[in-house]
Design a protein around this motif. Structure first.
Motif, short mmCIF file in Angstrom:
data_model
loop_
_atom_site.label_atom_id
_atom_site.label_comp_id
_atom_site.label_asym_id
_atom_site.label_seq_id
_atom_site.Cartn_x
_atom_site.Cartn_y
_atom_site.Cartn_z
N ALA A 1 -6.35 -0.42 -6.90
CA ALA A 1 -5.66 -0.51 -5.70
C ALA A 1 -4.56 0.43 -5.21
N THR A 2 -4.63 0.71 -3.99
CA THR A 2 -3.80 1.72 -3.43
C THR A 2 -2.61 1.08 -2.54
N VAL A 3 -1.47 1.41 -2.50
CA VAL A 3 -0.50 0.87 -1.95
C VAL A 3 -0.30 2.11 -0.65
N TYR A 4 -0.23 1.50 0.61
CA TYR A 4 0.10 2.87 1.55
C TYR A 4 1.53 2.35 2.27
N ARG A 5 2.40 3.21 2.52
CA ARG A 5 3.10 2.67 3.56
C ARG A 5 3.18 3.84 4.92
N ASP A 6 3.07 3.26 5.99
CA ASP A 6 2.85 3.83 7.33
C ASP A 6 1.61 4.79 7.15
N ASN A 7 0.54 4.17 6.53
CA ASN A 7 -0.80 4.65 6.29
C ASN A 7 -0.82 6.07 5.46
N ARG A 8 0.23 6.34 4.53
CA ARG A 8 0.23 7.22 3.58
C ARG A 8 0.24 6.64 2.08
N PRO A 9 -0.59 7.14 1.38
CA PRO A 9 -0.54 6.46 0.03
C PRO A 9 0.83 6.76 -0.85
N ILE A 10 1.29 5.68 -1.34
CA ILE A 10 2.62 5.71 -2.18
C ILE A 10 2.37 5.33 -3.58
N LEU A 11 1.55 4.59 -3.87
CA LEU A 11 1.39 4.16 -5.16
C LEU A 11 0.01 3.69 -5.59
N ALA A 12 -0.48 3.92 -6.49
CA ALA A 12 -2.01 3.63 -7.37
C ALA A 12 -1.59 2.68 -8.33
N LEU A 13 -2.36 1.51 -8.39
CA LEU A 13 -2.09 0.37 -9.52
C LEU A 13 -3.35 0.13 -10.02
N SER A 14 -3.21 -0.10 -11.09
CA SER A 14 -4.54 -0.53 -12.18
C SER A 14 -4.39 -1.91 -12.03
N LEU B 1 1.34 -7.20 -13.48
CA LEU B 1 2.59 -6.63 -13.42
C LEU B 1 3.25 -7.06 -12.07
N THR B 2 4.25 -7.15 -11.83
CA THR B 2 5.04 -7.33 -10.53
C THR B 2 5.90 -6.06 -10.35
N THR B 3 5.80 -5.48 -9.25
CA THR B 3 6.40 -4.23 -9.14
C THR B 3 7.11 -4.40 -7.38
N GLU B 4 8.14 -3.27 -7.16
CA GLU B 4 8.67 -3.22 -5.77
C GLU B 4 8.35 -1.74 -5.19
N VAL B 5 7.97 -2.00 -3.89
CA VAL B 5 7.90 -0.90 -3.01
C VAL B 5 8.78 -0.84 -1.83
N ALA B 6 9.34 0.60 -1.40
CA ALA B 6 10.31 0.53 -0.27
C ALA B 6 9.54 0.26 0.94
N GLY B 7 9.73 -0.80 1.66
CA GLY B 7 8.89 -1.19 3.04
C GLY B 7 10.04 -0.60 4.08
N LYS C 1 7.79 -6.66 -2.61
CA LYS C 1 7.31 -7.05 -3.90
C LYS C 1 5.70 -7.23 -4.02
N ILE C 2 5.12 -6.62 -5.09
CA ILE C 2 3.63 -6.65 -5.26
C ILE C 2 3.39 -7.53 -6.55
N GLN C 3 2.34 -8.09 -6.57
CA GLN C 3 2.03 -8.67 -7.83
C GLN C 3 0.57 -8.64 -8.29
N VAL C 4 0.32 -8.21 -9.47
CA VAL C 4 -1.14 -7.79 -9.74
C VAL C 4 -1.05 -9.05 -11.17
N GLU C 5 -2.11 -9.76 -11.09
CA GLU C 5 -2.29 -10.91 -11.97
C GLU C 5 -3.81 -11.06 -12.43
N GLY C 6 -4.41 -11.10 -13.35
CA GLY C 6 -5.71 -11.47 -13.67
C GLY C 6 -6.80 -10.84 -12.78
#
Lengths: 131, 343
Positions: free
Chosen positions: A41-54, A59-65, A71-76
Protein backbone atom coordinates in the motif's frame (compact mmCIF):
# COMPACT_ATOMS: atom_id res chain seq x y z
CA UNK A 1 -8.68 -28.95 -39.93
CA UNK A 2 -5.77 -28.86 -42.36
CA UNK A 3 -3.99 -26.46 -40.03
CA UNK A 4 -4.47 -28.88 -37.15
CA UNK A 5 -3.06 -31.78 -39.21
CA UNK A 6 -0.13 -29.57 -40.26
CA UNK A 7 0.54 -28.66 -36.62
CA UNK A 8 0.38 -32.31 -35.53
CA UNK A 9 2.78 -33.34 -38.32
CA UNK A 10 5.17 -30.49 -37.52
CA UNK A 11 5.45 -31.25 -33.79
CA UNK A 12 6.36 -34.19 -31.62
CA UNK A 13 4.15 -35.30 -28.70
CA UNK A 14 6.71 -33.69 -26.37
CA UNK A 15 6.40 -30.38 -28.29
CA UNK A 16 2.64 -30.49 -28.00
CA UNK A 17 2.90 -31.14 -24.26
CA UNK A 18 5.21 -28.11 -23.91
CA UNK A 19 2.83 -25.83 -25.84
CA UNK A 20 -0.20 -27.08 -23.89
CA UNK A 21 1.58 -26.65 -20.56
CA UNK A 22 2.61 -23.09 -21.50
CA UNK A 23 -0.93 -22.19 -22.51
CA UNK A 24 -2.37 -23.62 -19.28
CA UNK A 25 0.28 -21.82 -17.22
CA UNK A 26 -0.61 -18.49 -18.88
CA UNK A 27 -4.32 -18.97 -18.18
CA UNK A 28 -3.63 -20.01 -14.56
CA UNK A 29 -1.33 -17.03 -14.01
CA UNK A 30 -3.97 -14.69 -15.42
CA UNK A 31 -6.63 -16.08 -13.08
CA UNK A 32 -4.34 -15.89 -10.04
CA UNK A 33 -3.24 -12.32 -10.82
CA UNK A 34 -6.81 -11.16 -11.34
CA UNK A 35 -7.85 -12.55 -7.95
CA UNK A 36 -4.74 -11.67 -5.97
CA UNK A 37 -5.28 -9.12 -3.21
CA UNK A 38 -2.78 -6.27 -3.13
CA UNK A 39 0.17 -6.79 -0.80
CA UNK A 40 1.60 -3.29 -0.83
CA UNK A 41 0.00 0.00 0.00
CA UNK A 42 1.13 3.54 -0.64
CA UNK A 43 0.32 6.40 1.71
CA UNK A 44 -0.13 9.82 0.09
CA UNK A 45 -0.24 13.22 1.69
CA UNK A 46 -1.73 16.00 -0.45
CA UNK A 47 -1.55 13.54 -3.37
CA UNK A 48 2.20 12.96 -2.99
CA UNK A 49 3.49 9.52 -1.95
CA UNK A 50 5.11 9.67 1.49
CA UNK A 51 5.26 6.03 2.59
CA UNK A 52 5.17 2.54 1.09
CA UNK A 53 3.96 -0.26 3.35
CA UNK A 54 4.08 -4.01 2.98
CA UNK A 55 0.77 -5.53 4.01
CA UNK A 56 2.41 -8.85 4.82
CA UNK A 57 3.62 -7.67 8.23
CA UNK A 58 1.35 -6.41 11.04
CA UNK A 59 2.26 -2.97 12.31
CA UNK A 60 0.87 0.34 13.50
CA UNK A 61 2.59 3.50 12.33
CA UNK A 62 2.03 7.24 12.23
CA UNK A 63 2.30 9.78 9.45
CA UNK A 64 2.07 13.55 9.67
CA UNK A 65 -1.30 14.76 8.40
CA UNK A 66 -2.29 18.38 7.87
CA UNK A 67 -3.97 18.48 11.26
CA UNK A 68 -1.51 16.33 13.19
CA UNK A 69 -0.40 12.71 13.33
CA UNK A 70 -2.59 10.08 11.67
CA UNK A 71 -2.30 6.45 12.77
CA UNK A 72 -2.27 3.66 10.19
CA UNK A 73 -2.71 0.00 11.09
CA UNK A 74 -1.76 -3.07 9.05
CA UNK A 75 -3.08 -6.40 10.25
CA UNK A 76 -3.66 -9.76 8.60
CA UNK A 77 -3.01 -8.44 5.08
CA UNK A 78 -5.40 -5.49 5.44
CA UNK A 79 -4.88 -1.83 6.21
CA UNK A 80 -6.89 1.00 7.75
CA UNK A 81 -6.71 4.55 9.06
CA UNK A 82 -7.15 4.99 12.78
CA UNK A 83 -8.00 7.69 15.26
CA UNK A 84 -9.22 10.81 13.74
CA UNK A 85 -12.68 11.73 14.85
CA UNK A 86 -14.29 13.50 11.92
CA UNK A 87 -17.29 12.77 9.74
CA UNK A 88 -15.13 13.72 6.79
CA UNK A 89 -12.68 10.95 7.50
CA UNK A 90 -13.80 8.63 4.79
CA UNK A 91 -11.49 6.00 6.31
CA UNK A 92 -13.66 5.50 9.36
CA UNK A 93 -16.54 4.53 7.13
CA UNK A 94 -14.47 2.45 4.75
CA UNK A 95 -12.80 0.52 7.58
CA UNK A 96 -10.30 -2.09 6.49
CA UNK A 97 -9.19 -2.34 2.88
CA UNK A 98 -7.23 -5.23 1.38
CA UNK A 99 -8.01 -5.60 -2.31
CA UNK A 100 -5.84 -4.15 -5.05
CA UNK A 101 -7.01 -0.65 -5.97
CA UNK A 102 -8.82 -0.15 -2.64
CA UNK A 103 -8.56 3.34 -1.12
CA UNK A 104 -9.23 4.91 2.23
CA UNK A 105 -8.75 8.55 3.14
CA UNK A 106 -8.93 11.20 5.79
CA UNK A 107 -9.94 14.21 3.72
CA UNK A 108 -9.18 17.00 6.23
CA UNK A 109 -5.83 15.36 7.06
CA UNK A 110 -4.94 15.18 3.36
CA UNK A 111 -4.04 11.50 3.82
CA UNK A 112 -4.94 8.86 1.25
CA UNK A 113 -3.99 5.18 1.31
CA UNK A 114 -4.18 3.06 -1.82
CA UNK A 115 -3.53 -0.66 -2.08
CA UNK A 116 -1.31 -1.14 -5.11
CA UNK A 117 -2.61 -2.80 -8.24
CA UNK A 118 -5.74 -2.47 -10.32
CA UNK A 119 -9.05 -3.50 -8.82
CA UNK A 120 -10.55 -6.72 -10.15
CA UNK A 121 -14.15 -6.76 -11.36
CA UNK A 122 -15.02 -9.08 -8.50
CA UNK A 123 -13.66 -6.72 -5.82
CA UNK A 124 -15.86 -3.77 -6.84
CA UNK A 125 -19.56 -4.25 -6.73
CA UNK A 126 -20.11 -0.84 -8.28
CA UNK A 127 -18.00 1.33 -10.57
CA UNK A 128 -18.86 4.19 -8.23
CA UNK A 129 -21.17 5.00 -5.33
CA UNK A 130 -22.96 8.36 -5.37
CA UNK A 131 -22.91 9.97 -1.94
CA UNK B 1 13.17 -28.80 -37.10
CA UNK B 2 10.13 -29.95 -35.15
CA UNK B 3 11.69 -28.70 -31.90
CA UNK B 4 12.32 -25.26 -33.47
CA UNK B 5 8.73 -24.95 -34.61
CA UNK B 6 7.48 -25.87 -31.16
CA UNK B 7 9.77 -23.25 -29.64
CA UNK B 8 8.51 -20.69 -32.13
CA UNK B 9 4.89 -21.53 -31.33
CA UNK B 10 5.54 -21.29 -27.59
CA UNK B 11 7.22 -17.90 -27.95
CA UNK B 12 4.35 -16.69 -30.14
CA UNK B 13 1.86 -17.90 -27.53
CA UNK B 14 3.72 -16.01 -24.80
CA UNK B 15 3.90 -12.85 -26.93
CA UNK B 16 0.17 -12.94 -27.67
CA UNK B 17 -0.60 -13.55 -23.99
CA UNK B 18 1.64 -10.65 -22.99
CA UNK B 19 -0.04 -8.33 -25.45
CA UNK B 20 -3.48 -9.46 -24.32
CA UNK B 21 -2.65 -9.02 -20.65
CA UNK B 22 -1.12 -5.57 -21.19
CA UNK B 23 -3.63 -3.97 -23.49
CA UNK B 24 -6.96 -5.67 -23.09
CA UNK B 25 -9.16 -3.31 -21.05
CA UNK B 26 -10.80 -5.97 -18.89
CA UNK B 27 -11.57 -3.49 -16.16
CA UNK B 28 -11.56 0.28 -15.71
CA UNK B 29 -8.31 1.99 -14.80
CA UNK B 30 -9.06 3.85 -11.58
CA UNK B 31 -7.07 6.81 -10.23
CA UNK B 32 -7.87 8.63 -7.00
CA UNK B 33 -6.89 12.05 -5.68
CA UNK B 34 -7.91 14.24 -2.78
CA UNK B 35 -9.30 17.40 -4.33
CA UNK B 36 -11.99 19.99 -3.60
CA UNK B 37 -12.44 18.67 -0.08
CA UNK B 38 -13.35 15.18 -1.18
CA UNK B 39 -12.05 11.98 -2.74
CA UNK B 40 -12.13 12.28 -6.52
CA UNK B 41 -11.95 9.12 -8.58
CA UNK B 42 -11.54 8.93 -12.35
CA UNK B 43 -12.12 5.59 -14.09
CA UNK B 44 -11.24 5.19 -17.74
CA UNK B 45 -11.99 2.41 -20.19
CA UNK B 46 -10.71 1.32 -23.57
CA UNK B 47 -7.44 3.22 -23.67
CA UNK B 48 -3.89 2.14 -22.97
CA UNK B 49 -2.26 2.83 -19.65
CA UNK B 50 -0.06 5.72 -20.93
CA UNK B 51 -3.01 7.46 -22.60
CA UNK B 52 -5.14 7.03 -19.47
CA UNK B 53 -2.37 8.21 -17.14
CA UNK B 54 -1.70 11.36 -19.15
CA UNK B 55 -5.38 12.26 -19.65
CA UNK B 56 -6.33 11.62 -16.03
CA UNK B 57 -3.31 13.56 -14.76
CA UNK B 58 -4.28 16.58 -16.86
CA UNK B 59 -7.93 16.29 -15.78
CA UNK B 60 -6.89 16.29 -12.11
CA UNK B 61 -4.60 19.27 -12.74
CA UNK B 62 -7.53 21.16 -14.25
CA UNK B 63 -9.72 20.40 -11.24
CA UNK B 64 -6.94 21.54 -8.91
CA UNK B 65 -6.60 24.77 -10.91
CA UNK B 66 -10.31 25.46 -10.55
CA UNK B 67 -10.16 24.69 -6.83
CA UNK B 68 -7.28 27.16 -6.48
CA UNK B 69 -9.43 29.84 -8.12
CA UNK B 70 -12.89 29.12 -6.68
CA UNK B 71 -12.38 27.68 -3.21
CA UNK B 72 -13.76 29.73 -0.35
CA UNK B 73 -11.41 27.98 2.06
CA UNK B 74 -8.17 29.02 0.31
CA UNK B 75 -7.19 32.49 1.47
CA UNK B 76 -5.24 33.14 -1.75
CA UNK B 77 -8.00 32.11 -4.18
CA UNK B 78 -9.64 34.65 -6.47
CA UNK B 79 -12.95 33.99 -4.78
CA UNK B 80 -11.47 34.60 -1.31
CA UNK B 81 -9.99 37.90 -2.55
CA UNK B 82 -13.45 39.03 -3.65
CA UNK B 83 -14.93 37.95 -0.31
CA UNK B 84 -12.24 39.85 1.59
CA UNK B 85 -12.70 43.06 -0.43
CA UNK B 86 -14.59 46.17 0.66
CA UNK B 87 -18.36 45.74 0.38
CA UNK B 88 -20.30 47.98 -1.98
CA UNK B 89 -17.39 48.48 -4.39
CA UNK B 90 -16.87 46.92 -7.79
CA UNK B 91 -14.14 44.29 -7.78
CA UNK B 92 -12.41 42.69 -10.77
CA UNK B 93 -13.43 39.12 -11.54
CA UNK B 94 -12.02 36.72 -14.13
CA UNK B 95 -14.23 35.70 -17.04
CA UNK B 96 -14.16 32.09 -15.84
CA UNK B 97 -15.30 32.86 -12.30
CA UNK B 98 -17.87 35.34 -13.64
CA UNK B 99 -19.30 32.59 -15.85
CA UNK B 100 -19.80 30.27 -12.85
CA UNK B 101 -21.22 33.10 -10.72
CA UNK B 102 -23.64 34.03 -13.54
CA UNK B 103 -24.84 30.44 -13.72
CA UNK B 104 -25.27 30.37 -9.95
CA UNK B 105 -27.30 33.59 -10.04
CA UNK B 106 -29.50 32.14 -12.77
CA UNK B 107 -30.11 29.03 -10.64
CA UNK B 108 -30.97 31.35 -7.77
CA UNK B 109 -33.59 33.17 -9.83
CA UNK B 110 -35.16 29.95 -11.10
CA UNK B 111 -35.34 28.51 -7.59
CA UNK B 112 -36.85 31.69 -6.11
CA UNK B 113 -33.75 32.11 -3.95
CA UNK B 114 -33.59 28.55 -2.59
CA UNK B 115 -30.25 28.12 -4.32
CA UNK B 116 -27.97 30.92 -3.20
CA UNK B 117 -24.27 31.42 -3.97
CA UNK B 118 -24.02 34.31 -1.49
CA UNK B 119 -24.16 32.33 1.76
CA UNK B 120 -20.48 32.41 2.77
CA UNK B 121 -21.13 34.42 5.98
CA UNK B 122 -23.87 31.98 7.01
CA UNK B 123 -21.65 28.99 6.17
CA UNK B 124 -18.93 30.56 8.32
CA UNK B 125 -21.40 30.88 11.21
CA UNK B 126 -22.21 27.17 11.01
CA UNK B 127 -18.62 26.08 10.35
CA UNK B 128 -19.34 22.80 8.58
CA UNK B 129 -16.10 23.13 6.63
CA UNK B 130 -13.98 23.52 9.76
CA UNK B 131 -11.91 20.94 11.58
CA UNK B 132 -12.93 19.79 14.04
CA UNK B 133 -16.50 20.00 12.76
CA UNK B 134 -19.11 21.82 14.86
CA UNK B 135 -21.09 20.04 17.54
CA UNK B 136 -23.56 22.85 18.36
CA UNK B 137 -25.53 25.21 16.14
CA UNK B 138 -24.52 28.89 16.21
CA UNK B 139 -26.29 31.10 18.78
CA UNK B 140 -29.80 32.01 17.52
CA UNK B 141 -29.09 35.75 17.85
CA UNK B 142 -26.20 35.49 15.37
CA UNK B 143 -28.44 33.84 12.81
CA UNK B 144 -31.08 36.50 13.52
CA UNK B 145 -28.48 39.22 12.91
CA UNK B 146 -27.50 37.61 9.61
CA UNK B 147 -31.15 37.35 8.54
CA UNK B 148 -31.70 41.02 9.42
CA UNK B 149 -28.71 42.00 7.33
CA UNK B 150 -30.02 39.93 4.45
CA UNK B 151 -33.41 41.61 4.71
CA UNK B 152 -31.73 44.96 3.99
CA UNK B 153 -30.10 43.63 0.82
CA UNK B 154 -31.26 44.06 -2.71
CA UNK B 155 -32.07 40.48 -3.76
CA UNK B 156 -29.16 38.21 -2.83
CA UNK B 157 -26.75 41.15 -2.66
CA UNK B 158 -24.57 40.09 -5.59
CA UNK B 159 -24.28 42.35 -8.64
CA UNK B 160 -22.34 40.97 -11.56
CA UNK B 161 -21.33 43.60 -14.11
CA UNK B 162 -21.70 41.17 -16.98
CA UNK B 163 -18.94 38.83 -18.10
CA UNK B 164 -17.71 41.44 -20.62
CA UNK B 165 -17.08 43.99 -17.90
CA UNK B 166 -15.69 41.41 -15.49
CA UNK B 167 -16.70 43.24 -12.33
CA UNK B 168 -18.61 42.08 -9.29
CA UNK B 169 -20.05 43.89 -6.27
CA UNK B 170 -21.05 42.36 -2.98
CA UNK B 171 -23.54 44.60 -1.23
CA UNK B 172 -22.85 44.20 2.48
CA UNK B 173 -21.24 41.98 5.10
CA UNK B 174 -24.25 39.64 4.97
CA UNK B 175 -23.20 38.36 1.58
CA UNK B 176 -20.09 36.48 0.42
CA UNK B 177 -19.49 34.06 -2.41
CA UNK B 178 -19.74 30.36 -1.66
CA UNK B 179 -19.79 28.28 -4.83
CA UNK B 180 -19.90 24.98 -2.95
CA UNK B 181 -23.18 24.11 -4.65
CA UNK B 182 -21.97 24.56 -8.21
CA UNK B 183 -18.16 24.88 -8.63
CA UNK B 184 -17.48 21.16 -8.19
CA UNK B 185 -19.88 20.46 -11.04
CA UNK B 186 -18.07 23.03 -13.16
CA UNK B 187 -14.69 21.45 -12.35
CA UNK B 188 -15.99 17.98 -13.22
CA UNK B 189 -17.32 19.24 -16.54
CA UNK B 190 -14.00 20.88 -17.38
CA UNK B 191 -12.21 17.62 -16.53
CA UNK B 192 -14.51 15.80 -18.96
CA UNK B 193 -13.43 18.24 -21.68
CA UNK B 194 -9.77 17.41 -20.96
CA UNK B 195 -10.38 13.65 -21.07
CA UNK B 196 -12.13 13.96 -24.42
CA UNK B 197 -9.37 16.14 -25.84
CA UNK B 198 -6.81 13.53 -24.78
CA UNK B 199 -8.64 10.71 -26.52
CA UNK B 200 -10.59 9.23 -23.60
CA UNK B 201 -14.20 8.75 -24.64
CA UNK B 202 -15.29 6.25 -21.99
CA UNK B 203 -14.87 7.39 -18.41
CA UNK B 204 -16.51 7.98 -15.06
CA UNK B 205 -15.63 10.85 -12.74
CA UNK B 206 -16.82 10.56 -9.16
CA UNK B 207 -16.20 13.66 -7.05
CA UNK B 208 -18.09 13.07 -3.82
CA UNK B 209 -21.67 13.97 -4.61
CA UNK B 210 -20.92 14.87 -8.22
CA UNK B 211 -20.57 12.25 -10.91
CA UNK B 212 -20.14 12.43 -14.66
CA UNK B 213 -20.46 9.54 -17.09
CA UNK B 214 -18.80 9.51 -20.47
CA UNK B 215 -19.53 6.67 -22.89
CA UNK B 216 -19.58 3.09 -21.64
CA UNK B 217 -17.49 0.16 -20.46
CA UNK B 218 -17.03 -1.56 -23.78
CA UNK B 219 -20.69 -1.12 -24.64
CA UNK B 220 -21.90 -1.94 -21.12
CA UNK B 221 -23.24 0.75 -18.80
CA UNK B 222 -21.35 2.10 -15.82
CA UNK B 223 -22.79 0.43 -12.72
CA UNK B 224 -23.45 3.04 -10.03
CA UNK B 225 -24.85 2.66 -6.52
CA UNK B 226 -26.77 5.45 -4.82
CA UNK B 227 -25.97 5.54 -1.13
CA UNK B 228 -28.70 4.79 1.35
CA UNK B 229 -28.97 8.04 3.36
CA UNK B 230 -29.33 6.19 6.64
CA UNK B 231 -26.98 3.25 6.04
CA UNK B 232 -23.43 4.25 5.07
CA UNK B 233 -22.69 0.75 3.76
CA UNK B 234 -25.96 0.27 1.89
CA UNK B 235 -27.35 1.47 -1.42
CA UNK B 236 -30.88 2.68 -2.01
CA UNK B 237 -30.86 2.49 -5.81
CA UNK B 238 -28.79 1.07 -8.63
CA UNK B 239 -28.17 3.15 -11.73
CA UNK B 240 -26.80 1.75 -14.98
CA UNK B 241 -25.64 4.81 -16.86
CA UNK B 242 -24.45 5.19 -20.44
CA UNK B 243 -23.43 8.07 -22.67
CA UNK B 244 -23.45 11.68 -21.55
CA UNK B 245 -25.01 11.84 -18.10
CA UNK B 246 -24.20 13.84 -14.99
CA UNK B 247 -25.46 12.77 -11.59
CA UNK B 248 -25.37 14.90 -8.47
CA UNK B 249 -26.59 13.96 -5.02
CA UNK B 250 -27.29 16.28 -2.09
CA UNK B 251 -28.14 14.82 1.29
CA UNK B 252 -28.26 15.51 5.00
CA UNK B 253 -25.84 12.70 5.88
CA UNK B 254 -22.39 13.75 4.65
CA UNK B 255 -21.69 16.81 6.78
CA UNK B 256 -23.88 16.96 9.83
CA UNK B 257 -24.01 16.74 13.60
CA UNK B 258 -26.72 15.83 16.08
CA UNK B 259 -27.56 18.27 18.88
CA UNK B 260 -30.43 17.71 21.31
CA UNK B 261 -31.83 15.04 19.03
CA UNK B 262 -31.87 17.36 15.99
CA UNK B 263 -29.83 16.70 12.85
CA UNK B 264 -28.06 19.85 11.66
CA UNK B 265 -26.54 19.47 8.19
CA UNK B 266 -24.60 21.60 5.75
CA UNK B 267 -27.32 22.39 3.19
CA UNK B 268 -28.58 25.71 4.48
CA UNK B 269 -31.89 27.38 3.74
CA UNK B 270 -31.29 31.09 2.92
CA UNK B 271 -34.77 31.96 4.18
CA UNK B 272 -34.28 30.58 7.71
CA UNK B 273 -30.50 30.48 8.13
CA UNK B 274 -30.94 26.88 9.36
CA UNK B 275 -30.32 23.49 7.80
CA UNK B 276 -32.92 22.98 5.08
CA UNK B 277 -35.91 20.98 6.31
CA UNK B 278 -38.33 20.51 3.47
CA UNK B 279 -39.09 16.85 4.07
CA UNK B 280 -36.24 15.38 1.99
CA UNK B 281 -33.07 13.63 3.15
CA UNK B 282 -31.50 12.97 -0.25
CA UNK B 283 -31.94 14.39 -3.74
CA UNK B 284 -30.24 12.99 -6.83
CA UNK B 285 -30.43 14.79 -10.15
CA UNK B 286 -29.47 13.50 -13.58
CA UNK B 287 -28.67 16.23 -16.10
CA UNK B 288 -26.76 16.65 -19.35
CA UNK B 289 -23.93 18.46 -17.53
CA UNK B 290 -22.44 18.31 -14.06
CA UNK B 291 -22.84 22.00 -13.17
CA UNK B 292 -26.60 21.89 -13.78
CA UNK B 293 -26.93 18.63 -11.84
CA UNK B 294 -24.88 20.05 -8.95
CA UNK B 295 -26.93 23.23 -8.64
CA UNK B 296 -30.26 21.49 -9.09
CA UNK B 297 -29.68 18.82 -6.43
CA UNK B 298 -29.03 21.53 -3.83
CA UNK B 299 -31.95 23.68 -5.00
CA UNK B 300 -34.41 20.78 -4.96
CA UNK B 301 -33.23 19.70 -1.51
CA UNK B 302 -33.96 23.18 -0.13
CA UNK B 303 -37.25 23.59 -2.00
CA UNK B 304 -38.74 20.21 -1.10
CA UNK B 305 -40.71 17.81 -3.24
CA UNK B 306 -43.52 19.91 -4.66
CA UNK B 307 -41.70 23.17 -5.36
CA UNK B 308 -38.57 21.29 -6.37
CA UNK B 309 -40.32 19.24 -9.02
CA UNK B 310 -41.99 22.42 -10.26
CA UNK B 311 -38.54 24.00 -10.66
CA UNK B 312 -37.25 20.91 -12.47
CA UNK B 313 -39.75 21.58 -15.27
CA UNK B 314 -37.60 24.55 -16.30
CA UNK B 315 -34.70 22.19 -17.04
CA UNK B 316 -35.38 19.93 -20.03
CA UNK B 317 -33.46 16.67 -19.92
CA UNK B 318 -33.11 16.75 -16.14
CA UNK B 319 -34.59 14.06 -13.91
CA UNK B 320 -34.63 13.50 -10.15
CA UNK B 321 -34.92 10.90 -7.44
CA UNK B 322 -36.07 12.24 -4.10
CA UNK B 323 -35.84 10.35 -0.80
CA UNK B 324 -38.22 11.58 1.85
CA UNK B 325 -37.58 11.83 5.57
CA UNK B 326 -40.03 8.97 6.16
CA UNK B 327 -37.93 6.70 3.92
CA UNK B 328 -40.29 6.87 0.94
CA UNK B 329 -39.10 7.95 -2.43
CA UNK B 330 -40.21 9.47 -5.70
CA UNK B 331 -38.46 9.40 -9.04
CA UNK B 332 -39.41 11.27 -12.17
CA UNK B 333 -40.31 9.02 -15.12
CA UNK B 334 -37.06 9.63 -16.99
CA UNK B 335 -34.72 9.04 -14.04
CA UNK B 336 -32.42 6.12 -14.89
CA UNK B 337 -32.28 3.95 -11.80
CA UNK B 338 -33.80 1.04 -9.97
CA UNK B 339 -34.90 1.40 -6.35
CA UNK B 340 -33.56 -1.56 -4.39
CA UNK B 341 -34.01 -0.58 -0.77
CA UNK B 342 -37.56 -1.86 -0.40
CA UNK B 343 -40.85 -0.01 -0.31
Amino acid sequence: MNLWRLAVRATTPADRRTILTTALAIVALGVVMARMPGNRATVYRDNRPILALSMDRDLTTEVAGRLGPVKIQVEGGRIRLLEYDSPRMIGTRTGWIRDAGGTTACVPCGILIRVEGEPGEETREYDAVAH
Amino acid sequence: MKGRLALLLTVALLAVAGWWWQDRPVRPRVTTRLLMGTLVEISTWGVTEPVSRRAVGLAFDEMARIEDRMSRMRPDSELARINQAQRGELQPISAELAQVVARGLEMGRLSSGAFDIGLAPLSDLWGFSLEPPPTRPPPPERIADWLAQRARQNGNGIALGGTAENKIRLENAGVGLDLGGIAKGYAVEQAVGILRREGVHDALINAGGDMRILGSKGGKPWHVGLRDPRDPQGVAAILDLLGEVALSTSGDYERYFMADGVRHHHILDPKTGQSARAGLISVSVQAPDAMTADGLSTALFVLGEQAGLEMLRHFPGCEALLIRADGGHFQTPGFIGRWVKGP
